[in-house]
Design an enzyme around this catalytic site. Structure first.
Site: not given
Ligand code: PEP
Ligand code: MG
Length: 589
Positions: A198, A440, A464, A511
């Site tokens: 944070h 993912e 992921d 994302c």
């Molecule tokens: C990802 O896995 O790319 C993702 C955006 O989710 P997180 O990083 O929260 O696993």
């Molecule tokens: Mg992820």
């Protein structure tokens, strides 16, 4: 001057917030918290020792309350974290367990607290999710606060510092970071912490340079030492030489000029010269980060990670609590989209009351949608909160870690049930929202054609996807070099996802971290990814690069790159075709 007499020392840490600053060190910590001794308590003094512990916790709560009350208006958005710290202070795992240990082993409160915190930290460290794992910082900050009260050590009141300095601390809690007066504090560095802590998040919001995870900075630095801090590269120079000072000053000036330039244009649309518009959005973990997304020209929230609200507490949040948080974000962003991802946690006990037994491989265990489908009531509580928040703006829902079609069917069924339950109780909601999945897991890529027929969009989570495709733990330093987004194996997976989306006329977005690196923009445009979502600070640079790249050419480029079988060759091709455009658009301090 100092710099001529003392030898320059360079130390490397984790880049938490970009930018460069030069200034005198201001040591925040005072002695007493690290050195804790164990001693035994007489039987008749046990309850006195428990009282001493309770008093230290009460004082910590009073301190936090005072900080919240005195937090300037512009930082009130961060006080949610302080409230979480207040909950943690009384959390059963911390509070009750420490008292039990004092009573059972007749040891002093400091030692009991130290042991309980060590146990909690090792439990959290085993969580595969980087974000959740880094919540150990919250536990450390809370226990430090109690410990300071137990040993009677004070910490400097950051709000009262009246010089232009660089803060040096073992750790800075979000509470302390939010006391930072921007006109006084040039930047900060800490021994502890990671990029997703944070403190790092707040530093990026404040837009001051910060380096964390330096391990022994507080041992190497003394009050008033001259420091040069490079938050962009995670480097700190102690006693910089005159040459280093000149170099840092020049880079600081160039970086500031670059920021002024990209910020000025960050609210322009990201449209390629040949007319392809690519919405660029922000990823958030906390509702308060929406401000930063808007300020950096984000055109929506492409990923709202909702895990945080479930952590650091003994009970799961209620539907109303979740609804309030979601509504806040949705209203601020309306009419732009807010993509709320449902809970992505694994089955670790530390998360909440419905936890399971510890899992040997949490990343391959009962994580995310698997966990939610196992606990449908918990899941429906969140789904109802999302449907209710959707009344106030443009909401999309994303199901994480989907690995087969059954999970999508089950999740959609529960979404319908959640809507039906709201119907029956007459609570207003909006069921007409887009529902998509995170792509993912490699099996979801293999099944992309089938999955595309079931959902409104794909959001590719490269963090992921790369982890599972190469079988490399995304948080493990030893295999970090294998984390290669341009590897032909990954490029082909991405192509397969984009093709399936196009055939079935659904959206394909990204994302994962890959989306926020301007270097990958040509490849992502060429693959036909339609929206990119990233940490808010990366938005201006990514938009800038999109405006400089022809989408049709990028498509041809990607088709050629897909013929290659060697990551080095693909990297060299990006460099040959786009190196000079990228160098022109992106300034790397
Ligand atoms: C990802 O896995 O790319 C993702 C955006 O989710 P997180 O990083 O929260 O696993
Ligand atoms: Mg992820």
């Amino acid at each position: 001057m100092f710099a001529d007499h003392l030898e320059e020392i360079r130390i490397n840490g984790i880049k938490a917030s970009p930018g460069i600053c030069i200034g005198k060190a201001y040591m925040v910590d005072q002695e007493g918290v690290d050195i804790v001794e164990r001693y035994y308590i007489d039987k008749q003094h046990r309850s006195k020792e428990v009282k001493r512990f309770k008093a230290a916790v009460r004082k910590a709560i009073d301190e936090l309350n005072e900080i919240i009350t005195n937090t300037p208006e512009e930082f009130q958005q961060h006080t949610g974290i302080l409230e979480t710290h207040m909950v943690l202070l009384k959390d059963k795992m911390l509070y009750d367990k420490t008292i039990q240990l004092i009573e059972a082993e007749r040891i002093n409160a400091e030692w009991a607290l130290k042991r309980i915190v060590a146990g909690l930290k090792s439990m959290f460290r085993n969580i595969s999710d980087t974000y959740l794992r880094e919540r150990t910082a919250d536990i450390e900050q809370v226990s430090d606060r109690i410990m300071r009260n137990l040993v009677g050590a004070d910490k400097v009141n950051i709000g009262a510092i009246d010089k232009r300095v660089i803060l040096v601390a073992r750790d800075l809690s979000p509470a302390e970071t939010s006391q930072i007066q921007l006109e006084r504090i040039k930047g900060f560095i800490t021994d502890r912490g990671g990029q997703a802590s944070h403190t790092g998040i707040i530093a990026r919001t404040l837009e001051i340079p910060a380096v964390v995870g330096l391990r022994n900075a507080t041992h190497l630095i003394n009050n008033e030492d001259l420091l040069a801090v490079d938050g962009t590269n995670g480097v700190v120079v102690i006693h910089p030489s005159d040459n280093t000072l000149v170099e840092f000053e020049e880079r600081q000036q160039r970086y500031e000029d670059y920021l002024t330039l990209i910020t000025r244009e960050s609210h322009h649309r990201a449209e390629t010269p040949d007319g392809h518009y690519v919405p660029v959005m922000g990823n958030i973990e906390l509702s308060e980060e929406v401000v930063s997304v808007r300020d950096h020209g984000g055109e929506g929230i492409g990923l709202y990670r909702t895990e945080f609200q479930y952590l650091s507490r003994s009970e799961f949040p209620t539907e109303d609590e979740l609804f309030d948080k979601y509504r806040e974000v949705v209203e601020v962003m309306a009419p732009l989209p807010v993509s709320i991802r449902t809970l992505d946690i694994n089955g670790d006990k530390a998360i909440g009351t419905n936890g399971n037994d510890e899992e040997p491989n949490p990343a391959l265990g009962l994580r995310a949608i698997r966990y939610c489908l196992k606990y449908p009531e918990l899941f429906k509580t969140q789904l109802k909160a999302i449907l209710r928040a959707a009344v106030y703006g443009n909401v999309r829902i994303i199901f994480p870690l989907i690995s087969n079609t059954q999970e999508v069917e089950d999740a959609q069924k529960l979404l319908q049930e959640a809507a039906d339950e709201l119907d029956r109780t007459g609570v207003p909601y909006n069921g007409d929202i887009e529902a998509g999945i995170m792509v993912e897991v490699p099996s979801a890529v293999i099944l992309a054609e089938e999955l595309a027929k079931m959902v409104d969009f794909f959001s590719i989570g490269t963090n992921d996807l790369i982890q599972y495709a190469f079988a490399i733990d995304r948080g493990n330093q030893n295999v970090a070099h294998m984390y290669q987004p341009l590897h032909p194996a990954i490029m082909r997976l991405l192509k397969q996802v984009a093709d399936a989306a196009r055939h079935n006329h659904i959206g394909v977005y990204m994302c994962g971290e890959m989306a926020g690196d301007p270097y990958f923009v040509p490849v992502l445009l060429g693959l036909g990814i339609q929206e990119l979502s990233m940490n808010p600070l990366s938005i201006p640079a990514v938009k800038r690069v999109i405006r400089a790249i022809e989408a049709d050419e990028a498509k041809k480029f990607v088709n050629q790159a897909l013929q290659e079988t060697d990551v080095k060759r693909i990297t060299a091709m990006v460099e040959e075709s786009y190196g000079s455009i990228l160098a022109e658009q992106i300034y790397k301090a």
